[in-house]
Design a protein around this motif. Sequence first.
Motif, PDB file in Angstrom:
ATOM      1  N   LYS A 231      -9.683  -8.604   3.987  1.00 21.41           N
ATOM      2  CA  LYS A 231     -11.004  -8.242   4.502  1.00 21.41           C
ATOM      3  C   LYS A 231     -11.422  -6.865   3.990  1.00 21.41           C
ATOM      4  O   LYS A 231     -10.626  -5.931   3.939  1.00 21.41           O
ATOM      5  CB  LYS A 231     -10.978  -8.246   6.034  1.00 21.41           C
ATOM      6  N   GLY A 232     -12.690  -6.770   3.611  1.00 18.30           N
ATOM      7  CA  GLY A 232     -13.270  -5.467   3.311  1.00 18.30           C
ATOM      8  C   GLY A 232     -13.198  -4.999   1.876  1.00 18.30           C
ATOM      9  O   GLY A 232     -13.609  -3.870   1.580  1.00 18.30           O
ATOM     10  N   LEU A 233     -12.710  -5.833   0.951  1.00 21.42           N
ATOM     11  CA  LEU A 233     -12.692  -5.413  -0.451  1.00 21.42           C
ATOM     12  C   LEU A 233     -14.125  -5.430  -1.004  1.00 21.42           C
ATOM     13  O   LEU A 233     -14.880  -6.389  -0.794  1.00 21.42           O
ATOM     14  CB  LEU A 233     -11.830  -6.345  -1.295  1.00 21.42           C
ATOM     15  N   PRO A 234     -14.517  -4.398  -1.746  1.00 19.59           N
ATOM     16  CA  PRO A 234     -15.881  -4.363  -2.286  1.00 19.59           C
ATOM     17  C   PRO A 234     -16.086  -5.433  -3.353  1.00 19.59           C
ATOM     18  O   PRO A 234     -15.203  -5.688  -4.176  1.00 19.59           O
ATOM     19  CB  PRO A 234     -15.995  -2.958  -2.878  1.00 19.59           C
ATOM     20  N   ILE A 235     -17.258  -6.060  -3.325  1.00 18.50           N
ATOM     21  CA  ILE A 235     -17.609  -7.092  -4.306  1.00 18.50           C
ATOM     22  C   ILE A 235     -18.789  -6.648  -5.164  1.00 18.50           C
ATOM     23  O   ILE A 235     -18.762  -6.715  -6.385  1.00 18.50           O
ATOM     24  CB  ILE A 235     -17.951  -8.425  -3.608  1.00 18.50           C
ATOM     25  N   GLY A 236     -19.863  -6.208  -4.517  1.00 21.22           N
ATOM     26  CA  GLY A 236     -21.069  -5.819  -5.236  1.00 21.22           C
ATOM     27  C   GLY A 236     -22.157  -5.437  -4.251  1.00 21.22           C
ATOM     28  O   GLY A 236     -21.874  -5.109  -3.090  1.00 21.22           O
ATOM     29  N   GLU A 237     -23.396  -5.476  -4.704  1.00 21.80           N
ATOM     30  CA  GLU A 237     -24.505  -5.170  -3.816  1.00 21.80           C
ATOM     31  C   GLU A 237     -25.668  -6.114  -4.085  1.00 21.80           C
ATOM     32  O   GLU A 237     -25.761  -6.718  -5.163  1.00 21.80           O
ATOM     33  CB  GLU A 237     -24.950  -3.723  -3.964  1.00 21.80           C
ATOM     34  N   VAL A 238     -26.525  -6.236  -3.083  1.00 22.99           N
ATOM     35  CA  VAL A 238     -27.640  -7.172  -3.156  1.00 22.99           C
ATOM     36  C   VAL A 238     -28.650  -6.677  -4.187  1.00 22.99           C
ATOM     37  O   VAL A 238     -29.139  -5.546  -4.108  1.00 22.99           O
ATOM     38  CB  VAL A 238     -28.308  -7.329  -1.779  1.00 22.99           C
ATOM     39  N   GLU A 264      -9.803  -3.887 -17.823  1.00 25.41           N
ATOM     40  CA  GLU A 264      -8.553  -3.884 -18.591  1.00 25.41           C
ATOM     41  C   GLU A 264      -7.313  -3.963 -17.708  1.00 25.41           C
ATOM     42  O   GLU A 264      -6.318  -4.572 -18.086  1.00 25.41           O
ATOM     43  CB  GLU A 264      -8.477  -2.633 -19.463  1.00 25.41           C
ATOM     44  N   GLU A 265      -7.361  -3.318 -16.542  1.00 25.02           N
ATOM     45  CA  GLU A 265      -6.226  -3.365 -15.617  1.00 25.02           C
ATOM     46  C   GLU A 265      -6.692  -3.884 -14.261  1.00 25.02           C
ATOM     47  O   GLU A 265      -7.801  -3.562 -13.823  1.00 25.02           O
ATOM     48  CB  GLU A 265      -5.594  -1.979 -15.430  1.00 25.02           C
ATOM     49  N   VAL A 266      -5.843  -4.669 -13.603  1.00 19.50           N
ATOM     50  CA  VAL A 266      -6.191  -5.241 -12.303  1.00 19.50           C
ATOM     51  C   VAL A 266      -4.990  -5.198 -11.366  1.00 19.50           C
ATOM     52  O   VAL A 266      -3.854  -4.941 -11.799  1.00 19.50           O
ATOM     53  CB  VAL A 266      -6.666  -6.708 -12.443  1.00 19.50           C
ATOM     54  N   LEU A 267      -5.274  -5.448 -10.108  1.00 23.58           N
ATOM     55  CA  LEU A 267      -4.226  -5.659  -9.112  1.00 23.58           C
ATOM     56  C   LEU A 267      -4.271  -7.115  -8.671  1.00 23.58           C
ATOM     57  O   LEU A 267      -5.346  -7.635  -8.329  1.00 23.58           O
ATOM     58  CB  LEU A 267      -4.438  -4.758  -7.891  1.00 23.58           C
ATOM     59  N   VAL A 268      -3.120  -7.763  -8.693  1.00 25.32           N
ATOM     60  CA  VAL A 268      -2.997  -9.114  -8.140  1.00 25.32           C
ATOM     61  C   VAL A 268      -2.407  -8.955  -6.740  1.00 25.32           C
ATOM     62  O   VAL A 268      -1.290  -8.441  -6.584  1.00 25.32           O
ATOM     63  CB  VAL A 268      -2.090 -10.003  -9.003  1.00 25.32           C
ATOM     64  N   ILE A 269      -3.166  -9.364  -5.740  1.00 25.98           N
ATOM     65  CA  ILE A 269      -2.732  -9.178  -4.347  1.00 25.98           C
ATOM     66  C   ILE A 269      -1.783 -10.309  -3.987  1.00 25.98           C
ATOM     67  O   ILE A 269      -2.170 -11.488  -3.966  1.00 25.98           O
ATOM     68  CB  ILE A 269      -3.951  -9.145  -3.409  1.00 25.98           C
ATOM     69  N   THR A 270      -0.544  -9.953  -3.713  1.00 17.38           N
ATOM     70  CA  THR A 270       0.499 -10.958  -3.544  1.00 17.38           C
ATOM     71  C   THR A 270       0.633 -11.459  -2.109  1.00 17.38           C
ATOM     72  O   THR A 270       1.113 -12.576  -1.889  1.00 17.38           O
ATOM     73  CB  THR A 270       1.846 -10.391  -4.007  1.00 17.38           C
ATOM     74  N   SER A 271       0.236 -10.663  -1.137  1.00 18.73           N
ATOM     75  CA  SER A 271       0.298 -11.097   0.267  1.00 18.73           C
ATOM     76  C   SER A 271      -0.605 -10.211   1.120  1.00 18.73           C
ATOM     77  O   SER A 271      -1.022  -9.129   0.674  1.00 18.73           O
ATOM     78  CB  SER A 271       1.739 -11.055   0.801  1.00 18.73           C
ATOM     79  N   LEU A 272      -0.905 -10.684   2.331  1.00 15.86           N
ATOM     80  CA  LEU A 272      -1.788  -9.944   3.235  1.00 15.86           C
ATOM     81  C   LEU A 272      -1.024  -9.472   4.461  1.00 15.86           C
ATOM     82  O   LEU A 272      -0.102 -10.133   4.938  1.00 15.86           O
ATOM     83  CB  LEU A 272      -2.962 -10.832   3.691  1.00 15.86           C
ATOM     84  N   THR A 273      -1.442  -8.330   4.940  1.00 12.58           N
ATOM     85  CA  THR A 273      -0.937  -7.864   6.235  1.00 12.58           C
ATOM     86  C   THR A 273      -1.836  -8.437   7.328  1.00 12.58           C
ATOM     87  O   THR A 273      -2.933  -8.948   7.062  1.00 12.58           O
ATOM     88  CB  THR A 273      -0.950  -6.332   6.304  1.00 12.58           C
ATOM     89  N   ASP A 274      -1.389  -8.335   8.561  1.00 11.89           N
ATOM     90  CA  ASP A 274      -2.197  -8.848   9.671  1.00 11.89           C
ATOM     91  C   ASP A 274      -3.542  -8.129   9.757  1.00 11.89           C
ATOM     92  O   ASP A 274      -4.559  -8.737  10.110  1.00 11.89           O
ATOM     93  CB  ASP A 274      -1.432  -8.691  10.992  1.00 11.89           C
ATOM     94  N   ASP A 275      -3.542  -6.830   9.450  1.00 13.26           N
ATOM     95  CA  ASP A 275      -4.775  -6.055   9.536  1.00 13.26           C
ATOM     96  C   ASP A 275      -5.802  -6.476   8.484  1.00 13.26           C
ATOM     97  O   ASP A 275      -6.992  -6.183   8.623  1.00 13.26           O
ATOM     98  CB  ASP A 275      -4.476  -4.562   9.370  1.00 13.26           C
ATOM     99  N   GLN A 276      -5.317  -7.125   7.435  1.00 12.40           N
ATOM    100  CA  GLN A 276      -6.217  -7.516   6.355  1.00 12.40           C
ATOM    101  C   GLN A 276      -6.819  -8.906   6.558  1.00 12.40           C
ATOM    102  O   GLN A 276      -7.671  -9.330   5.781  1.00 12.40           O
ATOM    103  CB  GLN A 276      -5.461  -7.469   5.013  1.00 12.40           C
ATOM    104  N   ARG A 277      -6.394  -9.594   7.568  1.00 12.28           N
ATOM    105  CA  ARG A 277      -6.936 -10.910   7.847  1.00 12.28           C
ATOM    106  C   ARG A 277      -8.128 -10.792   8.797  1.00 12.28           C
ATOM    107  O   ARG A 277      -8.275  -9.799   9.518  1.00 12.28           O
ATOM    108  CB  ARG A 277      -5.861 -11.817   8.474  1.00 12.28           C
ATOM    109  N   ALA A 278      -8.958 -11.800   8.785  1.00  8.30           N
ATOM    110  CA  ALA A 278     -10.098 -11.823   9.704  1.00  8.30           C
ATOM    111  C   ALA A 278      -9.595 -11.855  11.150  1.00  8.30           C
ATOM    112  O   ALA A 278      -8.652 -12.578  11.473  1.00  8.30           O
ATOM    113  CB  ALA A 278     -10.967 -13.031   9.431  1.00  8.30           C
ATOM    114  N   THR A 279     -10.222 -11.052  11.993  1.00  5.69           N
ATOM    115  CA  THR A 279      -9.838 -11.013  13.408  1.00  5.69           C
ATOM    116  C   THR A 279     -10.479 -12.180  14.154  1.00  5.69           C
ATOM    117  O   THR A 279     -11.357 -12.885  13.624  1.00  5.69           O
ATOM    118  CB  THR A 279     -10.284  -9.695  14.046  1.00  5.69           C
TER     119      THR A 279
END
Length: 304
Positions: A231-238, A264-279
């Motif tokens: 949750k909360g990663l930036p994507i873009g704007e309207v 050129e460089e990225v992060l591959v997110i391998t797992s989520l913490t509880d805080d990162q999931r939708a409440t």
Amino acid sequence: MGSPKQSAGLRELVACLVVSVALFTWSCQSGGSGPLAAIRGVFQTVTMPVTYLGAAVSSPLRGLGNIFANLTADQATLTELEAQVSELQAQNAELEERASSAERLQGLLDLQDSNDLRSTAAHVISGSTDSWSATVTLDKGSAAGITPGMPVTSSSGVVGQVVSCSATTSTVRLLTDESSSISAMVQSTRAQGMLNGSASGEVTLELVSTSQDVEVGSVIVTSGLGGVFPKGLPIGEVASVSGDPSGLYLDIVVDLYADPWATEEVLVITSLTDDQRATAEDIAEADAQEGARSSEDDDTGSDE
């Protein structure tokens, strides 16, 4: 005995020698005066213009020789300086590239730290090879713990999602791909929707009710619904907002923060913490918005 002609020639030679010795002796005794001095003066006067002319002719030639020598030296110096400039330019380009790479990597570290992301870094090594899909290939795969479905983000914003892996590479479907669809929301109003790609590469946020307040410039982030993207990663704007012809949903075009073709460089997110999931609250809000949309759909159907 010799002939009369030989005797006459001998007498003339002896006479010339006597005269020469006499004149030499006289010149030495008279110093800088006398008839011989006058003769020398006349000779010097006659020959002086010739001497000056010779000097005048030879002087430019000597000058040209000096200029040519200087030009040769200057050309050698110029060639050496040009070589040094080329070397310095190459070194400067290398330093700028290293600085740029370090800045990008620092951005990934900052994103990782600020969002407490469990992730692995990878390099983009190629783009899609056909016009039917929008994908990039990473230099890490299953051997590095990457599996299909994992989210991929750059320091600027979300890039896409892993769709396939080999041991050493991964293919990432970009947000612009027409098969891409992820849960997203308007950060300021929490309006929920689905972020979809298209064949044209345009990205839209769909299923947002016309009752929601969405403005140009509003930030779009991942919602965390579905448990795939944190949750909360930036994507873009309207970029633009308009009413759907049906009157139920807004047409929202989104400008992505990350340019996938320049990443050129990225992060591959391998797992989520509880805080990162939708409440539970996030899920309830999404359900309420979905209920409101369903109700609007029913009302529209009744009116028809």
